[in-house]
Design a protein around this motif. Sequence first.
Motif: not given
Lengths: 211, 211
Positions: A116-137
């Motif tokens: 069942l669909l909860e959401g969508v995540v795009s390459r753009k969302d991921l790129l923004k996040t990796t840049l944001g200084g989050h602990d992506i692990n």
Amino acid sequence: MELSKRQETIIEIVKKNGPITGEQIAEKLNLTRATLRPDLAILTMAGLLDARPRVGYFYSGKSTDRVLAEKITGIKVGDVKSVPIVVPESCTVYDAVVTMFIEDVGTLYVVREGGLLEGVVSRKDLLKTTLGGHDINKLPVGVIMTRMPNVHFALENDSVWLAAYKLLTHEVDSLPVVKPVPEVNEKQFEVVGRLSKTNVTRIFVELGEGS
Amino acid sequence: MELSKRQETIIEIVKKNGPITGEQIAEKLNLTRATLRPDLAILTMAGLLDARPRVGYFYSGKSTDRVLAEKITGIKVGDVKSVPIVVPESCTVYDAVVTMFIEDVGTLYVVREGGLLEGVVSRKDLLKTTLGGHDINKLPVGVIMTRMPNVHFALENDSVWLAAYKLLTHEVDSLPVVKPVPEVNEKQFEVVGRLSKTNVTRIFVELGEGS
């Protein structure tokens, strides 16, 4: 299909005066019904005019472009969709990026049990996040995804034309193809496919090959 | 366009025997030339048969699909291209990502003076790099880009069909549209546009709207 000057005049007459009989068209042109017969036959065969017995000719509104448009809008999402790549909401951003590279897709669909669909995540969302200084692990995709009901999707029976229109107007690279599951919940949808600009481009190339 | 049984027979005869005169077709059908005249006119007007004076009729091989294909392959890259977003080779990966977000594009073209194409960097390249533990504030895009002559591109006079075919076969999201600059160097190209799957999707939507 190129029309003669007389055929174009006939179309104009029928557009303005239809339904109109062959006799009446002939009168307006100062020609005999017999002279017009081949022209009327051609215009009717080509689908530009419709003829109804005992009523007369009327304009069908079709043109070559219209015929092409009908062909394009006749292609269904269900017939061309790709396999969806899904992850659970708890998937980390790091694992989502890795999945995206392994599967070579531009969008992941986030689902819960039953697909069942909860959401969508795009390459753009991921790129923004990796840049944001989050602990992506540690960060789960559930935090950064676009969440239902804000996700644009397509149904299998929709035309690819409509899906392509949504891709453009909502500025997304792909739409999840979903199936309603009324037995579970009116607002829940099962993910059954993926429809991206790549699918549209493939159809464009195939149409251009003719047959 | 729907054909009558007799018209379909005529097409079959012309396919097999063309070029063939109207007299000869009439003979094969045991009909007079006059009886066939409207049918031959219709088939010629519809573009299914071609007629050459003193030679006869021959089959043009056109169908709705063929007409659609001709329409599609007739669209030129130069007529639909978007504005290219370019950065110099010294641009850092960080600045490239920021530029990509500000300009809202999926691909940046790396150029040197005169707008000459050096390489291409995609959202995918940048995502891979941000994950790789590099110092993206120092790393120049020149290190991670796909470099000429390995870049796939389109010329303004190419058909969009060919460009779409390249997008699919080379699995890229966009092609730089370039112009040769023989006065500078045989192997140099100036970037003058961008042709992406979004452009192709837009054409698909417009064709489906008819006119």
